[in-house]
Design a protein around this motif. Sequence first.
Motif, PDB file in Angstrom:
ATOM      1  N   GLU A 143      -0.220   2.155   7.813  1.00 14.42           N
ATOM      2  CA  GLU A 143       0.714   2.549   6.758  1.00 14.42           C
ATOM      3  C   GLU A 143       1.029   4.045   6.817  1.00 14.42           C
ATOM      4  O   GLU A 143       2.167   4.447   6.600  1.00 14.42           O
ATOM      5  CB  GLU A 143       0.167   2.169   5.381  1.00 14.42           C
ATOM      6  CG  GLU A 143      -0.039   0.680   5.174  1.00 14.42           C
ATOM      7  CD  GLU A 143       1.253  -0.120   5.100  1.00 14.42           C
ATOM      8  OE1 GLU A 143       2.067  -0.054   6.053  1.00 14.42           O
ATOM      9  OE2 GLU A 143       1.459  -0.808   4.111  1.00 14.42           O
ATOM     10  N   TRP A 169       0.763  -1.244   0.000  1.00 12.80           N
ATOM     11  CA  TRP A 169       0.000   0.000   0.000  1.00 12.80           C
ATOM     12  C   TRP A 169       0.795   1.296   0.000  1.00 12.80           C
ATOM     13  O   TRP A 169       0.295   2.322  -0.440  1.00 12.80           O
ATOM     14  CB  TRP A 169      -0.938  -0.005   1.207  1.00 12.80           C
ATOM     15  CG  TRP A 169      -1.827  -1.185   1.234  1.00 12.80           C
ATOM     16  CD1 TRP A 169      -1.734  -2.255   2.077  1.00 12.80           C
ATOM     17  CD2 TRP A 169      -2.933  -1.457   0.375  1.00 12.80           C
ATOM     18  NE1 TRP A 169      -2.713  -3.166   1.794  1.00 12.80           N
ATOM     19  CE2 TRP A 169      -3.473  -2.702   0.744  1.00 12.80           C
ATOM     20  CE3 TRP A 169      -3.527  -0.764  -0.682  1.00 12.80           C
ATOM     21  CZ2 TRP A 169      -4.564  -3.261   0.113  1.00 12.80           C
ATOM     22  CZ3 TRP A 169      -4.621  -1.324  -1.312  1.00 12.80           C
ATOM     23  CH2 TRP A 169      -5.123  -2.560  -0.916  1.00 12.80           C
ATOM     24  N   LEU A 175      -4.705   1.297   6.461  1.00 11.76           N
ATOM     25  CA  LEU A 175      -4.385   2.650   6.019  1.00 11.76           C
ATOM     26  C   LEU A 175      -3.773   3.447   7.169  1.00 11.76           C
ATOM     27  O   LEU A 175      -2.751   4.115   7.008  1.00 11.76           O
ATOM     28  CB  LEU A 175      -5.622   3.361   5.469  1.00 11.76           C
ATOM     29  CG  LEU A 175      -5.431   4.812   5.024  1.00 11.76           C
ATOM     30  CD1 LEU A 175      -4.338   4.937   3.964  1.00 11.76           C
ATOM     31  CD2 LEU A 175      -6.750   5.387   4.509  1.00 11.76           C
ATOM     32  N   ILE A 201      -8.028  -1.029   0.476  1.00  9.67           N
ATOM     33  CA  ILE A 201      -7.332  -0.952   1.760  1.00  9.67           C
ATOM     34  C   ILE A 201      -8.352  -0.768   2.881  1.00  9.67           C
ATOM     35  O   ILE A 201      -9.342  -0.070   2.717  1.00  9.67           O
ATOM     36  CB  ILE A 201      -6.280   0.195   1.758  1.00  9.67           C
ATOM     37  CG1 ILE A 201      -5.339   0.070   2.957  1.00  9.67           C
ATOM     38  CG2 ILE A 201      -6.948   1.554   1.715  1.00  9.67           C
ATOM     39  CD1 ILE A 201      -4.120   0.978   2.880  1.00  9.67           C
TER      40      ILE A 201
END
Length: 113
Positions: A58, A25, A55, A50
Amino acid sequence: MLTGNGCPKTALSIRDALEALEGRWKLLILFALSSGPKRFRQLSGEVTGITDKILSKELKALEMNQLVNRKVFDTFPPTVEYSITEHGASLEKVLEELHYWGLAHRTKIMVNN
C-alpha cells in the motif's frame, strides 16, 4: 455539490480518486501519516490489523500516486521514513469528513439495533 447528472468527466474524476485510494488501508495509512512522518514499524503499530506485506504494498501504491514520500537515511542499517506529500495532505478535509461521518454512522447504527 455533485449532482450525479451522469457527466462523464465527473464520473472519471470520482473513479480516479477511488482508484488512488481504493482498498481497506490507504485512507488509514494517510490518516496515520497526517500527524507527521513515521517509520515502517510506527505505521504498522498505528494501522492495526495490517500485515507488513500489505503495508509495504500500500505504501508503494501511495508513493506511486504521489500521496506519500519515502525517504531513506544513510544509516546502518538503513532508516526509512514515510511522510504525506502536499498532494496527499490535500485530502485532509476528506479524511476529517469521513471521520465525522463514520462517528455519526456508528451512532445511528447502534441506536437502530
